[in-house]
Motif scaffolding. Sequence first.
Motif, PDB file in Angstrom:
ATOM      1  N   PHE A 409       0.830  -1.207   0.000  1.00 27.13           N
ATOM      2  CA  PHE A 409       0.000   0.000   0.000  1.00 27.13           C
ATOM      3  C   PHE A 409       0.868   1.263   0.000  1.00 27.13           C
ATOM      4  O   PHE A 409       0.634   2.196  -0.776  1.00 27.13           O
ATOM      5  N   THR A 410       1.863   1.304   0.889  1.00 22.91           N
ATOM      6  CA  THR A 410       2.685   2.512   0.991  1.00 22.91           C
ATOM      7  C   THR A 410       3.519   2.713  -0.261  1.00 22.91           C
ATOM      8  O   THR A 410       3.718   3.853  -0.712  1.00 22.91           O
ATOM      9  N   ARG A 411       4.002   1.627  -0.843  1.00 27.88           N
ATOM     10  CA  ARG A 411       4.829   1.748  -2.042  1.00 27.88           C
ATOM     11  C   ARG A 411       4.007   2.250  -3.228  1.00 27.88           C
ATOM     12  O   ARG A 411       4.439   3.136  -3.980  1.00 27.88           O
ATOM     13  N   ILE A 412       2.812   1.690  -3.404  1.00 31.72           N
ATOM     14  CA  ILE A 412       1.954   2.146  -4.492  1.00 31.72           C
ATOM     15  C   ILE A 412       1.573   3.606  -4.289  1.00 31.72           C
ATOM     16  O   ILE A 412       1.538   4.401  -5.244  1.00 31.72           O
ATOM     17  N   GLY A 413       1.308   4.000  -3.034  1.00 30.12           N
ATOM     18  CA  GLY A 413       0.975   5.391  -2.748  1.00 30.12           C
ATOM     19  C   GLY A 413       2.088   6.341  -3.151  1.00 30.12           C
ATOM     20  O   GLY A 413       1.836   7.374  -3.797  1.00 30.12           O
ATOM     21  N   GLN A 414       3.333   5.999  -2.797  1.00 30.31           N
ATOM     22  CA  GLN A 414       4.465   6.850  -3.156  1.00 30.31           C
ATOM     23  C   GLN A 414       4.600   6.993  -4.663  1.00 30.31           C
ATOM     24  O   GLN A 414       4.787   8.099  -5.184  1.00 30.31           O
ATOM     25  N   GLN A 415       4.516   5.876  -5.371  1.00 28.16           N
ATOM     26  CA  GLN A 415       4.726   5.919  -6.811  1.00 28.16           C
ATOM     27  C   GLN A 415       3.571   6.612  -7.534  1.00 28.16           C
ATOM     28  O   GLN A 415       3.787   7.365  -8.488  1.00 28.16           O
ATOM     29  N   LEU A 416       2.342   6.372  -7.069  1.00 27.77           N
ATOM     30  CA  LEU A 416       1.216   7.085  -7.670  1.00 27.77           C
ATOM     31  C   LEU A 416       1.340   8.584  -7.427  1.00 27.77           C
ATOM     32  O   LEU A 416       1.067   9.395  -8.316  1.00 27.77           O
ATOM     33  N   GLY A 417       1.756   8.948  -6.216  1.00 28.49           N
ATOM     34  CA  GLY A 417       1.955  10.361  -5.917  1.00 28.49           C
ATOM     35  C   GLY A 417       2.999  10.982  -6.819  1.00 28.49           C
ATOM     36  O   GLY A 417       2.821  12.105  -7.320  1.00 28.49           O
ATOM     37  N   GLY A 418       4.098  10.256  -7.048  1.00 26.39           N
ATOM     38  CA  GLY A 418       5.123  10.769  -7.940  1.00 26.39           C
ATOM     39  C   GLY A 418       4.610  10.978  -9.349  1.00 26.39           C
ATOM     40  O   GLY A 418       4.907  11.999  -9.989  1.00 26.39           O
ATOM     41  N   SER A 419       3.806  10.036  -9.826  1.00 26.43           N
ATOM     42  CA  SER A 419       3.261  10.162 -11.177  1.00 26.43           C
ATOM     43  C   SER A 419       2.249  11.296 -11.266  1.00 26.43           C
ATOM     44  O   SER A 419       2.221  12.053 -12.240  1.00 26.43           O
ATOM     45  N   VAL A 420       1.382  11.417 -10.231  1.00 28.75           N
ATOM     46  CA  VAL A 420       0.405  12.514 -10.214  1.00 28.75           C
ATOM     47  C   VAL A 420       1.124  13.858 -10.167  1.00 28.75           C
ATOM     48  O   VAL A 420       0.771  14.801 -10.885  1.00 28.75           O
ATOM     49  N   GLY A 421       2.150  13.959  -9.308  1.00 29.46           N
ATOM     50  CA  GLY A 421       2.882  15.217  -9.187  1.00 29.46           C
ATOM     51  C   GLY A 421       3.575  15.605 -10.473  1.00 29.46           C
ATOM     52  O   GLY A 421       3.497  16.768 -10.915  1.00 29.46           O
ATOM     53  N   THR A 422       4.246  14.632 -11.104  1.00 29.45           N
ATOM     54  CA  THR A 422       4.946  14.916 -12.351  1.00 29.45           C
ATOM     55  C   THR A 422       3.965  15.329 -13.448  1.00 29.45           C
ATOM     56  O   THR A 422       4.190  16.300 -14.175  1.00 29.45           O
ATOM     57  N   ALA A 423       2.846  14.586 -13.555  1.00 33.12           N
ATOM     58  CA  ALA A 423       1.862  14.896 -14.592  1.00 33.12           C
ATOM     59  C   ALA A 423       1.236  16.268 -14.367  1.00 33.12           C
ATOM     60  O   ALA A 423       1.087  17.061 -15.309  1.00 33.12           O
ATOM     61  N   THR A 424       0.873  16.564 -13.115  1.00 32.64           N
ATOM     62  CA  THR A 424       0.204  17.833 -12.831  1.00 32.64           C
ATOM     63  C   THR A 424       1.129  19.023 -13.089  1.00 32.64           C
ATOM     64  O   THR A 424       0.750  20.002 -13.740  1.00 32.64           O
ATOM     65  N   LEU A 425       2.368  18.927 -12.579  1.00 34.04           N
ATOM     66  CA  LEU A 425       3.287  20.048 -12.748  1.00 34.04           C
ATOM     67  C   LEU A 425       3.725  20.200 -14.209  1.00 34.04           C
ATOM     68  O   LEU A 425       3.946  21.318 -14.681  1.00 34.04           O
ATOM     69  N   ALA A 426       3.854  19.072 -14.921  1.00 38.33           N
ATOM     70  CA  ALA A 426       4.163  19.160 -16.347  1.00 38.33           C
ATOM     71  C   ALA A 426       3.028  19.841 -17.101  1.00 38.33           C
ATOM     72  O   ALA A 426       3.263  20.655 -18.009  1.00 38.33           O
ATOM     73  N   MET A 427       1.785  19.539 -16.716  1.00 40.21           N
ATOM     74  CA  MET A 427       0.621  20.156 -17.365  1.00 40.21           C
ATOM     75  C   MET A 427       0.579  21.659 -17.069  1.00 40.21           C
ATOM     76  O   MET A 427       0.319  22.469 -17.966  1.00 40.21           O
ATOM     77  N   VAL A 428       0.839  22.033 -15.808  1.00 41.60           N
ATOM     78  CA  VAL A 428       0.848  23.449 -15.434  1.00 41.60           C
ATOM     79  C   VAL A 428       1.935  24.189 -16.200  1.00 41.60           C
ATOM     80  O   VAL A 428       1.707  25.281 -16.750  1.00 41.60           O
TER      81      VAL A 428
END
Length: 476
Positions: A409-428
């Motif tokens: 659970f914690t590992r998937i959370g970290q990696q999903l967060g990294g992907s969400v953060g990268t995608a969101t900031l790249a979009m901005v």
Amino acid sequence: MTSTSPGTTAPGGLDRSVLRIAFAVIAGGIAVIFDTTIVNVALHDLAQDLGASISTIQWVSTGYLLAMFVAIPATGWLQARLGGKRLWILAQVGFLLGSVLCALAWSAPSLIAFRVLQGLAGGVMMPLMTTLIMQAARGQSVGRLMAVVGLPIALGPILGPVIGGLILGNLTWHWLFLVNVPVCLLGIWLAWRVLPDDRPAADAPRPPLDVAGLCLVSPGVAAVILGLSQVGEQGGLGHVEAWLPLLVGAALLVAFVLRALRRGDRALLDLKLLRHRPLAVSTVLLTLTGVALYGAMFLLPLYFQSLRGEDALAAGLLLIPQGVGTLVTRSLGGRLTDTVGARPVAVAGFLVVALGTVPFAFSGTDSAYWWLLVALFVRGMGLGLVMTPLMAVAYVGLEREEMPDASIFTRIGQQLGGSVGTATLAMVLTASVAGATDPTVVAGGFDRAFWWATGFTLVAAGLSFLLPSRRELQRD
């Protein structure tokens, strides 16, 4: 809780046998931790040498990442069937074999295929690394222990590009993979010598594999990660390459959750564990930490390269103060977690990360480097503080057999967060600077993206107040 006799405790208050297990596991796992960011800096060289387009060679990284997510959910079942020691050694052998084959790759498709093999092995190793150490510790000094465990995880995205740049500056790209060989051999030898033999008894019941659950969650998570990566590359959700994987992945994950809730502890992942407040809050906060860490780590090299004209190696070297800051506070974060509790340490850590990110939201083409390097050092100090309490508190009150699912659970959370953060900031960033050539406009786009990164961090600071207090954890 294990008892310790005189002479078995190290100066830092940790049991020596637990430290030996932690060292053996981290020594073998460090290759996986650094591998992604080391290879990312070489994509341009790989495209030229193998005669492939950038869109094709990008799958060297994307295929590796997706393969990791396919393997992660099955790790708990594999450990129950084989035992942690045997599974760890087998996964390391797989990663070693994948590294050698990558170095021998003769074309882009062959390299991508061998990277998938690497990713499958790495996907097993990442959650298993934490599980083995936490099971050995049995709830003893978890703050200081997680400070040791989490150090290479925190330094991977910071020092990986530097190491990759140094290798490319002095050797061929093949050495990006061959450097894993001695690390894996050392890790296999240490695991064979140090890890306890925990294989199941011959007459012990073998848990059946939840095949349907695996077929839902593994491709579901992988599809979401693929969609988020395409959001970053395409600059938004308006492209079928982005929204279709996200839609398919979300549907698969919803189906998995509904099925897992019906099956209870017979499901591939026991979702009832998320009723355990420390684990649930830690998973959410680790997701936001992934956003703050990996999202900003996407922006920082781009800022130094696109706006300040630095090459890849120079941009990597400029990020070293962040790694130094992490080193400075890592052990302090562990001690404070054990003494004052996870909540105040996490809140303070996120606020320090925000403090170190804000200067980049005011920076431009002529901002003083010394000021930005100080800000990176401060940001690293916050990251060193915040990771330890979040990773430690997730395991408080859990039984030994529940820890593998908690690690997943914690590992998937970290990696999903990294992907969400990268995608969101790249979009901005893309929306702010699309088609712009004026440095002032580009600088404004980076400022806006760094404000978003700061906002994510402040949200995480607020949610950290939901972490259980030290008194509540002691009652558990």
